[in-house]
Write an enzyme that holds these catalytic residues in place. Structure first.
Site, PDB file in Angstrom:
ATOM      1  CG  ASP A 190      82.934  41.825  53.772  1.00 21.11           C
ATOM      2  OD1 ASP A 190      83.614  41.923  52.747  1.00 21.11           O
ATOM      3  OD2 ASP A 190      82.116  40.910  53.955  1.00 21.11           O
TER       4      ASP A 190
ATOM      5  CG  ASN B 211      76.637  31.752  58.145  1.00 16.96           C
ATOM      6  OD1 ASN B 211      76.619  32.427  57.117  1.00 16.96           O
ATOM      7  ND2 ASN B 211      77.387  32.051  59.185  1.00 16.96           N
TER       8      ASN B 211
ATOM      9  CG  HIS C 259      77.853  35.404  56.015  1.00 16.77           C
ATOM     10  ND1 HIS C 259      78.887  34.779  56.690  1.00 16.77           N
ATOM     11  CD2 HIS C 259      78.291  35.569  54.753  1.00 16.77           C
ATOM     12  CE1 HIS C 259      79.889  34.597  55.865  1.00 16.77           C
ATOM     13  NE2 HIS C 259      79.560  35.054  54.675  1.00 16.77           N
TER      14      HIS C 259
ATOM     15  CD  GLU D  59      79.271  35.333  60.317  1.00 22.19           C
ATOM     16  OE1 GLU D  59      78.426  34.804  59.560  1.00 22.19           O
ATOM     17  OE2 GLU D  59      80.459  34.970  60.350  1.00 22.19           O
TER      18      GLU D  59
END
Ligand code: GLP
Length: 250
Positions: free
Chosen positions: A67, A136, A138, A143
């Site tokens: 990313d 979280n 990810h 996400e």
């Protein structure tokens, strides 16, 4: 799925570096998927050491990063370009033309995403993908969502991710709100995956990902369906997962 417990962060990093180095020793022209963040930092240091001292040769290897933030130039110290050159590429003999990171400064994001997928395909797909995990759940910048996003795409970052990554920026307002990330299908198509996690925060998200239901609400949970995942964790994570009842941890 193999879960390998390391003593601590350094040991986790060494074990992960051995997996990456082993891949390159066995197949010098491997295509390696790379992650950023604080978790793999020491793994990169160890790979640099192995390249200087043990003859680890990156000259035929290709890398694709997971990313990149949208809107940060390659010389911005918080861009993943800067991170990768600073923490690995400048210190090993990888060829510049074999390094791929999404271009977060592009004027045509859709085309950039399609081209990135095409480049991965042209290079024969990813042999080994390195992953971290977000608090979280990810992976890359995929996400929690109502659906799994398949291929490389633009992501709106969660507030939780922005808060978690604010520690790298002078000001929380400087954290980009958008990124380009490989998709879940891109990641799942990697032949092998190695996921690193260290510390209690990560143990909790890892617990949800490994033992909960497979759901886009916890993107890393999809890894339960992959054929060849090695999870390398530190002692803190291992104790937590053992307390959750996992007796398969090596
Ligand atoms: C970042 C990256 C991920 C990384 C994760 C965890 O936002 N996009 O690829 O795995 O969050 O980062 P860290 O290792 O710093 O906790």
């Amino acid at each position: 799925m193999r879960i390998v417990a390391a003593k601590d962060y350094n040991d986790m990093s060494r074990k992960a570096a051995n997996i990456v180095a082993g891949q390159i020793f066995l197949k010098p022209n491997s295509v390696i998927g790379l992650a950023t963040g604080s978790t793999p930092l020491m793994m990169y240091k160890e790979l640099i050491r192995m390249s200087a001292e043990d003859g680890l040769d990156f000259s035929e290897a290709t890398t694709f990063n997971l990313d990149e933030y949208i809107g940060l130039s390659t010389d911005n110290i918080n861009s993943y370009h800067y991170y990768m050159y600073n923490n690995l590429f400048n210190h090993v003999n990888i060829k510049k033309e074999n390094i791929f990171i999404p271009n977060g400064m592009t004027s045509d994001i859709e085309k950039e995403c399609m081209d990135y997928e095409e480049k991965i395909r042209q290079r024969g797909g990813i042999d080994l993908q390195v992953l971290g995990i977000g608090n979280n759940g990810h992976i890359g910048f995929n996400e929690p969502d109502v659906k799994f996003e398949a291929t490389t795409h633009q992501v709106k970052l969660d507030q939780e991710t922005i808060l978690a990554n604010a520690r790298f920026f002078d000001n929380i307002d400087d954290v980009p709100k958008y990124a380009i990330s490989m998709g879940i299908k891109t990641i799942m198509h990697a032949r092998k995956i190695v996921l690193l996690a260290s510390g209690l925060n990560k143990a909790e998200s890892l617990g949800r990902a490994l033992y909960g239901g497979i759901t886009p609400e916890v993107p890393a949970s999809i890894l339960q369906l992959h054929q060849d995942v090695t999870v390398v964790i530190d002692g803190e994570c291992a104790s937590f997962l053992k307390r959750m009842g996992d007796d398969t941890i090596e």
